[in-house]
Design an enzyme around this catalytic site. Structure first.
Site, PDB file in Angstrom:
ATOM      1  CD  GLU A  23      -1.183   0.008   3.741  1.00 29.36           C
ATOM      2  OE1 GLU A  23      -2.338   0.435   3.603  1.00 29.36           O
ATOM      3  OE2 GLU A  23      -0.738  -0.388   4.830  1.00 29.36           O
ATOM      4  CG  LEU A  42      -5.680   0.981   7.638  1.00 29.05           C
ATOM      5  CD1 LEU A  42      -5.629   0.583   9.102  1.00 29.05           C
ATOM      6  CD2 LEU A  42      -5.745   2.474   7.493  1.00 29.05           C
TER       7      LEU A  42
END
Ligand code: PDD
Length: 287
Positions: free
Chosen positions: A182, A206
């Site tokens: 990410e 996340l």
């Protein structure tokens, strides 16, 4: 003047005080949320509160408020700040203890609950025809093994983001064991042969609220999509790369490590999904 919330009181942000013994200050022992607010309405509040409660449970911190009590606190904070488009920050730490000790403080130690707002600039998806897109760099993912917890312990993310800024880029995309995970403060999507691909929700990323909404919109509007690993080779060979977050929504990446992606402009699938996102947002917030 910006109004904040601290432990039951609304007060000017400049007057908010916490103890240096707060475990958030000493240990980064806390979690947070960032909730976008459009025209005074918090966006996807329920999803943000679900993630907040999950983060609290994962760090074994009892919830300071019942689920049903958060919306009123958040609405009051928004209206005390005059509504509009805001980014609402909410942080909960394990409170203040008499001594610095890694172990949890005595049961019953009140957590510190803090919230504030800041103005939110217009996201790229709001003007899909004119947005130029952003540059990103790749970095090694130097974080811990529980990236799924929205912890305030963000030093690795800060160092990686600063590396991006130093390189004139807007985001650092992390690589771990040959796979992209990410961004320093965003989730990652690529488009490969017309299919939108994003890494699965696991301990390495996340679980973004924006990410989930993008997947929902793809499903609803028959945009081919899948959750699956994104190898470094797939990232570098992608037709499109996007990053998503609550404050930036969906941003097209047009150069990676200085190399243009395709023709160096936001791609057609981004245009389509950005429009779906903006339409959804406008419908939901009555804009
Ligand atoms: N960050 N991954 C990381 C590491 C993040 O920090 C964020 C958001 C996201 C995207 O999650 P969401 O779509 O729920 O905002 C993914 C916030 C915006 C921040 O730290 O300011």
């Amino acid at each position: 003047m910006s109004v904040a919330y601290l432990n039951g009181t609304f007060l000017p942000l400049a007057e908010a005080r916490i103890s240096p013994m707060d475990r958030g200050f000493l240990f980064a022992d806390g979690i947070y949320e960032v909730i976008p607010v459009y025209s005074g309405t918090p966006f996807r509040l329920d999803e943000h509160l679900t993630r907040l409660e999950r983060s609290l449970a994962e760090i074994q911190l009892p919830a300071p408020l019942a689920r049903a009590d958060w919306p009123a606190l958040i609405d009051t904070l928004i209206s005390k700040n005059g509504g509009g488009n805001l980014s609402l920050y909410l942080q909960i730490t394990r409170g203040t203890a008499a001594v610095r000790d890694h172990a949890f403080p005595p049961p019953g130690t009140p957590p510190t609950v803090f919230a504030m707002v800041s103005p939110m600039s217009a996201p790229a998806a709001d003007s899909p025809d004119t947005t130029p897109g952003v540059a990103a760099i790749t970095v090694q993912d130097i974080r811990w093994l529980r990236c799924d917890i929205k912890s305030v312990s963000l030093l690795p993310n800060i160092l990686m983001r600063q590396q991006a800024v130093g390189a004139g880029a807007a985001e650092a995309i992390m690589l771990r064991d040959g796979h992209a995970s990410e961004g320093a403060a965003s989730n990652l999507f690529i488009v490969q042969h017309g299919t939108v691909i994003t890494p699965p929700k696991d301990q390495w990323i996340l679980g973004g609220i924006t990410r989930d909404l993008v997947l929902e919109l793809c499903a609803e509007h028959n945009v081919p999509h899948q959750e699956g690993p994104v190898s470094e080779a797939a990232l570098r060979g992608a037709d499109e790369i996007w990053i998503t977050s609550s404050t930036r929504e969906i941003v097209p990446v047009v150069t990676l490590d200085g190399q243009p992606l395709g023709d160096g402009r936001p791609g057609p699938v981004w245009h389509r999904v950005a429009r779906l996102y903006v339409d959804f947002k406008r419908r939901l917030c009555g804009l």
